[in-house]
Design a protein around this motif. Structure first.
Motif, PDB file in Angstrom:
ATOM      1  N   CYS A  53      44.549  41.217  48.546  1.00 41.68           N
ATOM      2  CA  CYS A  53      45.388  41.703  47.436  1.00 41.68           C
ATOM      3  C   CYS A  53      45.384  40.695  46.285  1.00 41.68           C
ATOM      4  O   CYS A  53      45.378  41.085  45.130  1.00 41.68           O
ATOM      5  CB  CYS A  53      46.813  41.973  47.903  1.00 41.68           C
ATOM      6  SG  CYS A  53      46.901  43.397  48.985  1.00 41.68           S
ATOM      7  N   ALA A  54      45.376  39.405  46.596  1.00 45.38           N
ATOM      8  CA  ALA A  54      45.356  38.396  45.544  1.00 45.38           C
ATOM      9  C   ALA A  54      44.047  38.467  44.766  1.00 45.38           C
ATOM     10  O   ALA A  54      44.024  38.395  43.542  1.00 45.38           O
ATOM     11  CB  ALA A  54      45.542  36.999  46.127  1.00 45.38           C
ATOM     12  N   CYS A  55      42.943  38.646  45.492  1.00 39.00           N
ATOM     13  CA  CYS A  55      41.655  38.771  44.822  1.00 39.00           C
ATOM     14  C   CYS A  55      41.584  40.075  44.050  1.00 39.00           C
ATOM     15  O   CYS A  55      41.047  40.135  42.954  1.00 39.00           O
ATOM     16  CB  CYS A  55      40.513  38.722  45.836  1.00 39.00           C
ATOM     17  SG  CYS A  55      40.320  37.107  46.598  1.00 39.00           S
ATOM     18  N   ALA A  56      42.135  41.135  44.610  1.00 44.39           N
ATOM     19  CA  ALA A  56      42.084  42.443  43.961  1.00 44.39           C
ATOM     20  C   ALA A  56      42.855  42.440  42.655  1.00 44.39           C
ATOM     21  O   ALA A  56      42.411  42.999  41.666  1.00 44.39           O
ATOM     22  CB  ALA A  56      42.630  43.529  44.886  1.00 44.39           C
ATOM     23  N   ALA A  94      31.744  38.483  50.539  1.00 43.18           N
ATOM     24  CA  ALA A  94      31.132  39.614  49.838  1.00 43.18           C
ATOM     25  C   ALA A  94      31.911  40.897  50.121  1.00 43.18           C
ATOM     26  O   ALA A  94      32.115  41.719  49.217  1.00 43.18           O
ATOM     27  CB  ALA A  94      29.672  39.774  50.247  1.00 43.18           C
ATOM     28  N   SER A  95      32.360  41.069  51.357  1.00 47.44           N
ATOM     29  CA  SER A  95      33.138  42.269  51.680  1.00 47.44           C
ATOM     30  C   SER A  95      34.498  42.251  50.973  1.00 47.44           C
ATOM     31  O   SER A  95      35.014  43.299  50.581  1.00 47.44           O
ATOM     32  CB  SER A  95      33.312  42.429  53.189  1.00 47.44           C
ATOM     33  OG  SER A  95      34.177  41.434  53.707  1.00 47.44           O
ATOM     34  N   LEU A  96      35.076  41.064  50.789  1.00 47.41           N
ATOM     35  CA  LEU A  96      36.340  40.956  50.052  1.00 47.41           C
ATOM     36  C   LEU A  96      36.149  41.299  48.574  1.00 47.41           C
ATOM     37  O   LEU A  96      37.013  41.937  47.962  1.00 47.41           O
ATOM     38  CB  LEU A  96      36.932  39.552  50.184  1.00 47.41           C
ATOM     39  CG  LEU A  96      37.492  39.185  51.553  1.00 47.41           C
ATOM     40  CD1 LEU A  96      37.968  37.737  51.552  1.00 47.41           C
ATOM     41  CD2 LEU A  96      38.622  40.109  51.938  1.00 47.41           C
ATOM     42  N   ILE A  97      35.021  40.892  48.012  1.00 42.85           N
ATOM     43  CA  ILE A  97      34.731  41.222  46.612  1.00 42.85           C
ATOM     44  C   ILE A  97      34.638  42.736  46.458  1.00 42.85           C
ATOM     45  O   ILE A  97      35.225  43.324  45.551  1.00 42.85           O
ATOM     46  CB  ILE A  97      33.431  40.535  46.134  1.00 42.85           C
ATOM     47  CG1 ILE A  97      33.623  39.018  46.090  1.00 42.85           C
ATOM     48  CG2 ILE A  97      32.992  41.077  44.777  1.00 42.85           C
ATOM     49  CD1 ILE A  97      32.327  38.247  45.898  1.00 42.85           C
ATOM     50  N   ALA A 142      38.067  44.301  46.891  1.00 40.87           N
ATOM     51  CA  ALA A 142      38.898  44.039  45.717  1.00 40.87           C
ATOM     52  C   ALA A 142      38.513  44.978  44.567  1.00 40.87           C
ATOM     53  O   ALA A 142      39.375  45.551  43.902  1.00 40.87           O
ATOM     54  CB  ALA A 142      38.754  42.586  45.279  1.00 40.87           C
ATOM     55  N   ARG A 143      37.205  45.153  44.338  1.00 42.78           N
ATOM     56  CA  ARG A 143      36.763  46.052  43.276  1.00 42.78           C
ATOM     57  C   ARG A 143      37.200  47.487  43.554  1.00 42.78           C
ATOM     58  O   ARG A 143      37.706  48.177  42.669  1.00 42.78           O
ATOM     59  CB  ARG A 143      35.247  46.008  43.104  1.00 42.78           C
ATOM     60  CG  ARG A 143      34.804  46.948  41.998  1.00 42.78           C
ATOM     61  CD  ARG A 143      33.384  47.425  42.073  1.00 42.78           C
ATOM     62  NE  ARG A 143      32.710  47.397  43.316  1.00 42.78           N
ATOM     63  CZ  ARG A 143      32.573  48.463  44.115  1.00 42.78           C
ATOM     64  NH1 ARG A 143      33.127  49.618  43.826  1.00 42.78           N
ATOM     65  NH2 ARG A 143      31.884  48.368  45.228  1.00 42.78           N
ATOM     66  N   GLU A 144      37.027  47.940  44.791  1.00 42.33           N
ATOM     67  CA  GLU A 144      37.414  49.304  45.136  1.00 42.33           C
ATOM     68  C   GLU A 144      38.919  49.509  44.997  1.00 42.33           C
ATOM     69  O   GLU A 144      39.370  50.542  44.501  1.00 42.33           O
ATOM     70  CB  GLU A 144      36.965  49.640  46.563  1.00 42.33           C
ATOM     71  CG  GLU A 144      35.464  49.793  46.690  1.00 42.33           C
ATOM     72  CD  GLU A 144      34.997  49.937  48.121  1.00 42.33           C
ATOM     73  OE1 GLU A 144      35.807  49.722  49.063  1.00 42.33           O
ATOM     74  OE2 GLU A 144      33.811  50.268  48.317  1.00 42.33           O
ATOM     75  N   TRP A 145      39.697  48.525  45.428  1.00 46.02           N
ATOM     76  CA  TRP A 145      41.151  48.627  45.325  1.00 46.02           C
ATOM     77  C   TRP A 145      41.575  48.681  43.860  1.00 46.02           C
ATOM     78  O   TRP A 145      42.404  49.501  43.480  1.00 46.02           O
ATOM     79  CB  TRP A 145      41.820  47.452  46.043  1.00 46.02           C
ATOM     80  CG  TRP A 145      43.312  47.578  46.067  1.00 46.02           C
ATOM     81  CD1 TRP A 145      44.059  48.205  47.011  1.00 46.02           C
ATOM     82  CD2 TRP A 145      44.233  47.060  45.098  1.00 46.02           C
ATOM     83  NE1 TRP A 145      45.392  48.120  46.692  1.00 46.02           N
ATOM     84  CE2 TRP A 145      45.525  47.424  45.516  1.00 46.02           C
ATOM     85  CE3 TRP A 145      44.090  46.341  43.911  1.00 46.02           C
ATOM     86  CZ2 TRP A 145      46.657  47.081  44.798  1.00 46.02           C
ATOM     87  CZ3 TRP A 145      45.228  46.006  43.194  1.00 46.02           C
ATOM     88  CH2 TRP A 145      46.491  46.375  43.647  1.00 46.02           C
ATOM     89  N   CYS A 146      41.011  47.799  43.047  1.00 47.50           N
ATOM     90  CA  CYS A 146      41.354  47.776  41.614  1.00 47.50           C
ATOM     91  C   CYS A 146      40.944  49.068  40.929  1.00 47.50           C
ATOM     92  O   CYS A 146      41.696  49.592  40.100  1.00 47.50           O
ATOM     93  CB  CYS A 146      40.683  46.601  40.922  1.00 47.50           C
ATOM     94  SG  CYS A 146      41.454  45.033  41.294  1.00 47.50           S
TER      95      CYS A 146
END
Length: 183
Positions: A177-180, A38-41, A44-48
């Motif tokens: 980064c891959a998820c982002a 969940a933290s990676l999601i 990823a959203r914030e980075w994108c």
């Protein structure tokens, strides 16, 4: 005119990709890593959002300016929300006597179809007189990516499962980064 600062006033309540979707496409079948995924999601959203300078879920922003521009105020992080619950835009400014005033909504026009969204003066109008100082104008608005498909996912959000399914089969910590990049 470039803004002085932009801050998230109201954080999103949902993510563009659910925990179940991310786990299914990353081939994770245990609940032990739910908080981590969940933290990676979220990361990823914030980075994108920062990288693309766009918004993917309903988010409220406040932007400060030192003064009103000549004719229009660009609202970064497009697109502007169009759902009626998230369409409020407010403009406050500091008067010469250092009190704060709210600009009435009938004193400006909102162009939600522009990318980024824009606030303009009325035809043949002008912005009100105000104190020319740091952060003397504040604009608050909602942005959100428009839903386009049957299941509510945009093409950008739907690409996460396709790209994340390329992750290696052995369980290794996911690369944010891959998820982002997949959002």
């Amino acid at each position: 005119m470039r803004y002085r600062s932009i801050k998230t006033l109201t954080q999103p309540t949902v993510e563009p990709v659910s925990l179940a979707e991310a786990k299914a496409h990353c081939r994770v079948d245990t609940d032990a890593d739910n908080a981590y995924i969940a933290s990676l999601i979220t990361a990823a959203r914030e980075w994108c959002a920062a990288y693309c300078d766009e918004t993917f879920v309903h988010t409220q922003y406040v932007m400060t300016l030192d003064s009103f521009p000549t004719n229009e105020v660009e609202l970064p992080r497009p697109p502007m929300a169009t759902h009626t619950a998230y369409t409020a835009v407010s403009v406050t400014y500091t008067l010469e006597n250092q009190t704060t005033a709210v600009l009435a909504a009938n004193q400006y026009r909102i162009d939600r179809d522009s990318v980024p969204g824009v606030i303009r003066t009325l035809y043949n109008g002008s912005w009100p007189s105000h104190l020319m100082d740091y952060n003397s104008v504040k604009v608050t608005w909602w942005d959100s990516y428009r839903r386009t498909s049957r299941n509510g996912l945009t093409a950008r959000n739907a690409s996460l499962p396709v790209l994340s399914s390329r992750m290696p089969t052995p369980r290794v910590p996911p690369n944010p980064c891959a998820c982002a990049c997949a959002l």
